[in-house]
Design an enzyme around this catalytic site. Sequence first.
Site, PDB file in Angstrom:
ATOM      1  N   THR A   1     -60.580 -43.224-100.102  1.00 37.67           N
ATOM      2  CA  THR A   1     -60.909 -44.259 -99.116  1.00 37.67           C
ATOM      3  C   THR A   1     -62.391 -44.276 -98.758  1.00 37.67           C
ATOM      4  OG1 THR A   1     -58.690 -44.255 -98.231  1.00 37.67           O
ATOM      5  CG2 THR A   1     -60.397 -45.004 -96.741  1.00 37.67           C
TER       6      THR A   1
ATOM      7  N   SER B   1     -56.560 -41.023-104.393  1.00 39.34           N
ATOM      8  CA  SER B   1     -56.103 -39.704-104.843  1.00 39.34           C
ATOM      9  C   SER B   1     -54.613 -39.666-105.135  1.00 39.34           C
ATOM     10  CB  SER B   1     -56.509 -38.611-103.854  1.00 39.34           C
ATOM     11  OG  SER B   1     -55.679 -38.609-102.724  1.00 39.34           O
TER      12      SER B   1
ATOM     13  N   THR C   1     -57.953 -38.093 -99.303  1.00 40.36           N
ATOM     14  CA  THR C   1     -57.418 -36.981 -98.519  1.00 40.36           C
ATOM     15  C   THR C   1     -55.948 -36.654 -98.809  1.00 40.36           C
ATOM     16  OG1 THR C   1     -56.964 -38.523 -96.717  1.00 40.36           O
ATOM     17  CG2 THR C   1     -59.027 -37.291 -96.609  1.00 40.36           C
ATOM     18  N   ASP C   2     -55.219 -37.632 -99.362  1.00 44.17           N
ATOM     19  CA  ASP C   2     -53.781 -37.392 -99.552  1.00 44.17           C
ATOM     20  C   ASP C   2     -53.473 -36.230-100.486  1.00 44.17           C
ATOM     21  OD1 ASP C   2     -52.567 -39.122 -97.791  1.00 44.17           O
ATOM     22  OD2 ASP C   2     -52.606 -40.813 -99.173  1.00 44.17           O
TER      23      ASP C   2
HETATM   24  N1  GLU Z   1     -54.354 -42.639-100.335  1.00 43.19           N
HETATM   25  C1  GLU Z   1     -55.661 -42.295 -99.897  1.00 43.19           C
HETATM   26  C2  GLU Z   1     -56.232 -41.212-100.820  1.00 43.19           C
HETATM   27  O1  GLU Z   1     -55.822 -40.105-100.737  1.00 43.19           O
HETATM   28  C3  GLU Z   1     -55.616 -41.822 -98.479  1.00 43.19           C
HETATM   29  C4  GLU Z   1     -56.820 -42.074 -97.710  1.00 43.19           C
HETATM   30  C5  GLU Z   1     -58.004 -41.284 -98.222  1.00 43.19           C
HETATM   31  O2  GLU Z   1     -58.646 -41.579 -99.185  1.00 43.19           O
HETATM   32  O3  GLU Z   1     -58.267 -40.313 -97.602  1.00 43.19           O
HETATM   33  O4  GLU Z   1     -57.032 -41.504-101.675  1.00 43.19           O
END
Ligand code: GLU
Length: 167
Positions: A18, A60, A89-90
């Site tokens: 993100t 991710s 972050t996921d």
């Molecule tokens: N789905 C996103 C990811 O993990 C969650 C938000 C983020 O990037 O932290 O890429």
Amino acid sequence: MTDAFTAPSVLVLTTGGTIDKAYFDALSAYQVGETQIGKLLETARVACPHEVRELMRKDSLELNDEDRATIAAAVRDATATHIVITHGTDTMTETARVLGDAGGKTVVFVGALSPARFAESDAPFNLGMAFATAQVAPPGVYITMNGTVFPASSVVKDRARGAFVSR
Ligand code: GLU
């Protein structure tokens, strides 16, 4: 008088997440766009020697074993021993696990819950934390989120709270 600190060179590997998302009107969705990391460092007038290398542009949740092997190889093959990895972050903790002890390097994972392109994003603060931690932390793998430096092996993302917590 103490000796002057010589800042080490920091390698920043970008993988997406993100932190680098942008709104593509035709698709009506946020997707990972051109990395903003170089721009954030430039805006902060970072003078410590550094290099930004884009590895991939993925949320991710879409990273697979091959992508994680690519990230691990980039860490292993880097001459730099102080490395920041920007990552969604996921699944940050999953990728961190693949690195093991990172071969004695200091590796810091960081992301943001809101895109760097947004005015109130956590991206500049988080990247600053990661950049500083990469320079001074002993060898190991870390995650810097929510103003905290976590050893990567003892942190989880609490999705409901939108925060990383020790486990
Ligand atoms: N789905 C996103 C990811 O993990 C969650 C938000 C983020 O990037 O932290 O890429």
